[in-house]
Enzyme design. Structure first.
Site, PDB file in Angstrom:
ATOM      1  CB  ILE A 134     -16.696   0.067  16.536  1.00 23.98           C
ATOM      2  CG1 ILE A 134     -16.923   0.991  15.331  1.00 23.98           C
ATOM      3  CG2 ILE A 134     -15.859   0.763  17.610  1.00 23.98           C
ATOM      4  CD1 ILE A 134     -17.458   2.370  15.664  1.00 23.98           C
TER       5      ILE A 134
ATOM      6  CE1 TYR B 195       3.702  -3.276  12.428  1.00 24.77           C
ATOM      7  CE2 TYR B 195       3.251  -1.525  14.008  1.00 24.77           C
ATOM      8  CZ  TYR B 195       3.482  -1.933  12.717  1.00 24.77           C
ATOM      9  OH  TYR B 195       3.507  -1.012  11.704  1.00 24.77           O
TER      10      TYR B 195
ATOM     11  CG  ASP C 103      -6.845  -1.202  19.730  1.00 26.29           C
ATOM     12  OD1 ASP C 103      -6.113  -1.221  18.731  1.00 26.29           O
ATOM     13  OD2 ASP C 103      -8.021  -0.800  19.718  1.00 26.29           O
TER      14      ASP C 103
ATOM     15  CG  PHE D  36      -1.590   1.148   1.662  1.00 24.67           C
ATOM     16  CD1 PHE D  36      -2.304   1.923   0.759  1.00 24.67           C
ATOM     17  CD2 PHE D  36      -1.568   1.534   3.001  1.00 24.67           C
ATOM     18  CE1 PHE D  36      -2.959   3.075   1.188  1.00 24.67           C
ATOM     19  CE2 PHE D  36      -2.222   2.662   3.432  1.00 24.67           C
ATOM     20  CZ  PHE D  36      -2.910   3.446   2.521  1.00 24.67           C
ATOM     21  CB  ILE D  37       3.154   2.789   2.501  1.00 23.22           C
ATOM     22  CG1 ILE D  37       2.031   2.984   3.526  1.00 23.22           C
ATOM     23  CG2 ILE D  37       4.136   3.960   2.543  1.00 23.22           C
ATOM     24  CD1 ILE D  37       2.500   3.045   4.986  1.00 23.22           C
TER      25      ILE D  37
ATOM     26  CB  ALA E 170       6.609  -4.199   7.700  1.00 21.72           C
TER      27      ALA E 170
ATOM     28  CE  LYS F  96       7.111  -1.703  11.451  1.00 23.04           C
ATOM     29  NZ  LYS F  96       7.681  -1.635  10.092  1.00 23.04           N
TER      30      LYS F  96
ATOM     31  CG  LEU G  25       8.451   1.497   2.381  1.00 22.91           C
ATOM     32  CD1 LEU G  25       7.648   2.035   1.203  1.00 22.91           C
ATOM     33  CD2 LEU G  25       8.310   2.434   3.571  1.00 22.91           C
TER      34      LEU G  25
ATOM     35  CG  ASN H 148      -3.702   4.703  12.809  1.00 25.83           C
ATOM     36  OD1 ASN H 148      -3.014   5.100  13.743  1.00 25.83           O
ATOM     37  ND2 ASN H 148      -4.318   3.544  12.827  1.00 25.83           N
TER      38      ASN H 148
HETATM   39  C1  UD1 Z   1      -2.053   1.058  12.512  1.00 26.54           C
HETATM   40  C2  UD1 Z   1      -1.338   0.290  11.433  1.00 26.54           C
HETATM   41  C3  UD1 Z   1       0.055  -0.013  11.851  1.00 26.54           C
HETATM   42  C4  UD1 Z   1       0.712   1.299  12.213  1.00 26.54           C
HETATM   43  C5  UD1 Z   1      -0.060   1.965  13.341  1.00 26.54           C
HETATM   44  C6  UD1 Z   1       0.525   3.327  13.695  1.00 26.54           C
HETATM   45  C7  UD1 Z   1      -2.720  -1.036   9.919  1.00 26.54           C
HETATM   46  C8  UD1 Z   1      -3.348  -2.349   9.649  1.00 26.54           C
HETATM   47  N1  UD1 Z   1      -2.059  -0.942  11.087  1.00 26.54           N
HETATM   48  O1  UD1 Z   1      -2.264   0.229  13.667  1.00 26.54           O
HETATM   49  O2  UD1 Z   1       0.767  -0.632  10.802  1.00 26.54           O
HETATM   50  O3  UD1 Z   1       2.034   1.083  12.565  1.00 26.54           O
HETATM   51  O4  UD1 Z   1      -1.376   2.198  12.905  1.00 26.54           O
HETATM   52  O5  UD1 Z   1      -0.236   3.949  14.667  1.00 26.54           O
HETATM   53  O6  UD1 Z   1      -2.790  -0.119   9.131  1.00 26.54           O
HETATM   54  N2  UD1 Z   1     -10.738  -1.238  14.405  1.00 26.54           N
HETATM   55  C9  UD1 Z   1     -12.112  -1.347  14.481  1.00 26.54           C
HETATM   56  N3  UD1 Z   1     -12.741  -2.051  13.501  1.00 26.54           N
HETATM   57  C10 UD1 Z   1     -12.082  -2.639  12.461  1.00 26.54           C
HETATM   58  C11 UD1 Z   1     -10.676  -2.516  12.397  1.00 26.54           C
HETATM   59  C12 UD1 Z   1     -10.044  -1.802  13.388  1.00 26.54           C
HETATM   60  O7  UD1 Z   1     -12.747  -0.850  15.414  1.00 26.54           O
HETATM   61  O8  UD1 Z   1     -12.736  -3.256  11.599  1.00 26.54           O
HETATM   62  C13 UD1 Z   1     -10.051  -0.428  15.435  1.00 26.54           C
HETATM   63  C14 UD1 Z   1      -8.870  -1.080  16.117  1.00 26.54           C
HETATM   64  O9  UD1 Z   1      -9.253  -1.862  17.220  1.00 26.54           O
HETATM   65  C15 UD1 Z   1      -8.074   0.163  16.537  1.00 26.54           C
HETATM   66  C16 UD1 Z   1      -8.354   1.158  15.404  1.00 26.54           C
HETATM   67  O10 UD1 Z   1      -9.531   0.716  14.766  1.00 26.54           O
HETATM   68  O11 UD1 Z   1      -8.556   0.694  17.745  1.00 26.54           O
HETATM   69  C17 UD1 Z   1      -7.241   1.232  14.386  1.00 26.54           C
HETATM   70  O12 UD1 Z   1      -6.908  -0.099  14.021  1.00 26.54           O
HETATM   71  P1  UD1 Z   1      -5.996  -0.418  12.756  1.00 26.54           P
HETATM   72  O13 UD1 Z   1      -6.481   0.301  11.560  1.00 26.54           O
HETATM   73  O14 UD1 Z   1      -5.847  -1.900  12.691  1.00 26.54           O
HETATM   74  O15 UD1 Z   1      -4.632   0.320  13.120  1.00 26.54           O
HETATM   75  P2  UD1 Z   1      -3.672   0.331  14.412  1.00 26.54           P
HETATM   76  O16 UD1 Z   1      -3.813  -0.885  15.230  1.00 26.54           O
HETATM   77  O17 UD1 Z   1      -3.847   1.680  15.049  1.00 26.54           O
END
Ligand code: UD1
Length: 310
Positions: A207, A147, A277, A12-13, A81, A151, A79, A176
């Site tokens: 969520i 993770y 999380d 992606f990135i 990972a 990093k 990148l 994000n």
């Molecule tokens: C993301 C990145 C990670 C990066 C980090 C930096 C992804 C997959 N992960 O982690 O590589 O290093 O940010 O901060 O891009 N959630 C929901 N519903 C869903 C999916 C997720 O509620 O269907 C919630 C998760 O529990 C979390 C939030 O959304 O609280 C973000 O989750 P996610 O997009 O997986 O990213 P991060 O875990 O923050």
């Protein structure tokens, strides 16, 4: 013009970064093993005269060295990972291999090939729980997941190599990242890609937790530009910088904004919070501005509009 080796080029990135490097006149060798990267992500530039792609696994000792023989990169943008926090909890050994050992191999290749610079995809996950928001790079790092641990270890390894061998290393702590080509197909995928998928297919988004956790979402085009600057800007010193916007939203606010952008109403399902999380994530973009002249140009709303316009 610089010669730049990009690992994770089909990701992606990675694919957005390669596209921008080519637009800016650089020569690029892209490597990817398609573990999570996709051939389709390379389509728009696969036949570009300044681009070459080789399939291979960066985490396999010797593989990157043999793939890049003769390329003599000026810089390596690393990148490749395992990008998911929950996946790193489910598969800690694989996380260690892909998110730490691979970094050490990239450093070895940089030294052997005479590259002067390494740009590394680090993460806001290195901070873990920290209430000193917005997070500056000097904030205490207490990762909550394998993770984030890997990093952080990778940052240390690379910055040590920089001091020992006179390389320039830029550790980019991405917050994000969202935008086109983010793969929504796994439960581990980024939340915006998951919500986008649900909204466009008429499914119910989930969520995890109460939805009041916050994230600093940055558009992938901006991240690609931060990578370009880190790899090519003259007179850059080694260091670590957040790649973020300095604005955060809760997941509840995010879903409302996305439903609006999609022209739909949406009632999510609330499930249990995820292990590992982070509760609140908001970065200070000041250092990237100072050291890389980097400022994000795309707001969350503008980025979401682009996503839904496709
Ligand atoms: C993301 C990145 C990670 C990066 C980090 C930096 C992804 C997959 N992960 O982690 O590589 O290093 O940010 O901060 O891009 N959630 C929901 N519903 C869903 C999916 C997720 O509620 O269907 C919630 C998760 O529990 C979390 C939030 O959304 O609280 C973000 O989750 P996610 O997009 O997986 O990213 P991060 O875990 O923050």
């Amino acid at each position: 013009m610089s010669r730049i080796l990009v690992t994770g080029a089909a990701g992606f990135i990675g694919s957005h970064t390669v596209e921008l490097l080519l637009q800016e006149g650089h020569e690029v060798l892209g490597v990817d093993n398609f573990r999570t990267g996709r051939e389709a992500n390379l389509q728009t530039f696969l036949t570009h005269p300044r681009f070459r792609f080789l399939r291979g696994d960066v985490a396999e000792p010797g593989e990157l060295a043999s793939l890049s023989t003769g390329f003599r990169p000026d810089a390596i943008i690393h990148l490749a990972a395992m990008v998911s926090v929950p996946e790193s909890i489910a598969h800690p050994a694989e996380n260690h291999r892909l998110n730490f050992l691979a970094t050490t191999l990239v450093a070895d290749v940089a030294l052997a090939a005479g590259a002067r610079r390494i740009v590394f995809a680090s993460s806001a996950a290195v901070y873990g729980t920290n209430d000193a928001l917005p997070l500056s790079e000097d904030a205490t790092c207490q990762p909550l997941s394998p993770y984030g641990e890997a990093k952080l270890q990778s940052e240390h390894h690379l910055l040590h190599a920089a001091r020992e061998h006179g390389l320039t290393v830029r550790c980019q702590r991405y917050f994000n990242v969202f935008g086109p080509r983010q793969d929504p197909s796994s439960a581990y995928s980024g939340v915006i890609s998951r919500f986008h998928d649900a909204l466009t297919l008429g499914r119910t988004p989930t969520i995890h937790g109460d939805g009041e956790q916050t994230r600093d979402f940055i558009y992938v085009g901006d991240v690609a530009r931060a990578n370009l600057l880190a790899a090519t800007m003259p007179r850059v010193q080694s260091g670590t910088a957040n790649i973020c916007t300095g604005h955060s939203v809760s997941l509840n606010q995010l879903l409302t904004a996305m439903a609006q952008a999609a022209g739909k109403t949406c009632q999510p399902l609330y499930g249990p919070a995820r292990a590992g999380d982070i509760r609140q994530s908001l970065g200070s973009p000041a250092r990237a501005k100072l050291e890389l002249s980097f400022q994000p140009a795309t707001s969350l709303d503008a980025g979401l509009a682009t996503l839904f316009a496709r």
